[in-house]
Design an enzyme around this catalytic site. Structure first.
Site, mmCIF file in Angstrom:
data_model
loop_
_atom_site.group_PDB
_atom_site.id
_atom_site.type_symbol
_atom_site.label_atom_id
_atom_site.label_comp_id
_atom_site.label_asym_id
_atom_site.label_seq_id
_atom_site.Cartn_x
_atom_site.Cartn_y
_atom_site.Cartn_z
ATOM 1 N N PRO A 128 0.776 -1.255 0.000
ATOM 2 C CA PRO A 128 0.000 0.000 0.000
ATOM 3 C C PRO A 128 0.804 1.299 0.000
ATOM 4 O O PRO A 128 0.763 2.077 0.956
ATOM 5 C CB PRO A 128 -0.854 -0.135 1.248
ATOM 6 C CG PRO A 128 -0.015 -0.948 2.175
ATOM 7 C CD PRO A 128 0.702 -1.939 1.287
ATOM 8 N N CYS A 129 1.472 1.563 -1.090
ATOM 9 C CA CYS A 129 2.223 2.824 -1.209
ATOM 10 C C CYS A 129 1.276 4.026 -1.231
ATOM 11 O O CYS A 129 1.710 5.147 -0.961
ATOM 12 C CB CYS A 129 3.122 2.799 -2.433
ATOM 13 S SG CYS A 129 2.299 2.422 -3.980
#
Length: 161
Positions: A128-129
């Site tokens: 989850p950047c």
């Protein structure tokens, strides 16, 4: 041997890339740092890893999954892999800053390098950047585009239900 498949999502079509039974890429249409499609390997939508990825992504977008359990394979420098590992520790529905990630890595002066590694994350959404924001909480760059980043953050915060 690499292979790929394409699945639909609320963020548009997602190209999944696998090698050796593990997911090594998830790319959005018009994503910055998207590799040349020739590197994705053969089209093999029937591979088990793609069925599992599609199931977990559907559960995520249905609000039924907060953490992915797929086998993942990362190709990157040791520093990039350490950043990507830290991204997986950011809780669902929350955000952190590039500076905070640099602190967690024991290198408080590396926020720019963290940002560059974050931007080259090869497995978006699952790693989850999108949960990384500027030091003031502002939405900063996202390989999939700021509109998608805003959508994913709003979705995880329950603002879309």
């Amino acid at each position: 041997m690499r292979s790929h498949s394409i699945v639909d999502s609320p963020c548009g079509p997602l190209t999944l890339v696998a090698e050796g039974g593990a997911l090594c890429g998830l790319y959005m249409v018009e994503q910055r740092h998207r590799p040349d499609e020739l590197t994705f390997g053969t089209h093999d939508p029937g591979a088990d890893i793609f069925a599992r990825a599609e199931t977990e992504l559907k559960e995520y977008f249905a609000g039924q999954r907060e953490r992915f359990e797929l086998p993942l394979a990362f190709v990157g420098t040791p520093f990039q892999r350490s950043v990507w590992a830290q991204l997986r520790e950011i809780p669902y529905g929350t955000t952190t800053s590039y500076g905070e990630l640099a602190d967690r890595l024991g290198n408080p002066g590396a926020s720019r390098a963290v940002g560059l590694a974050n931007g080259k994350n090869p497995i978006g959404i699952i790693v989850p950047c999108h949960r990384v924001v500027g030091s003031t909480g502002s939405l900063t760059g996202y390989g999939g585009g700021l509109e998608r980043k805003r959508y994913l953050l709003d979705f995880e915060r329950g603002a879309l239900f």
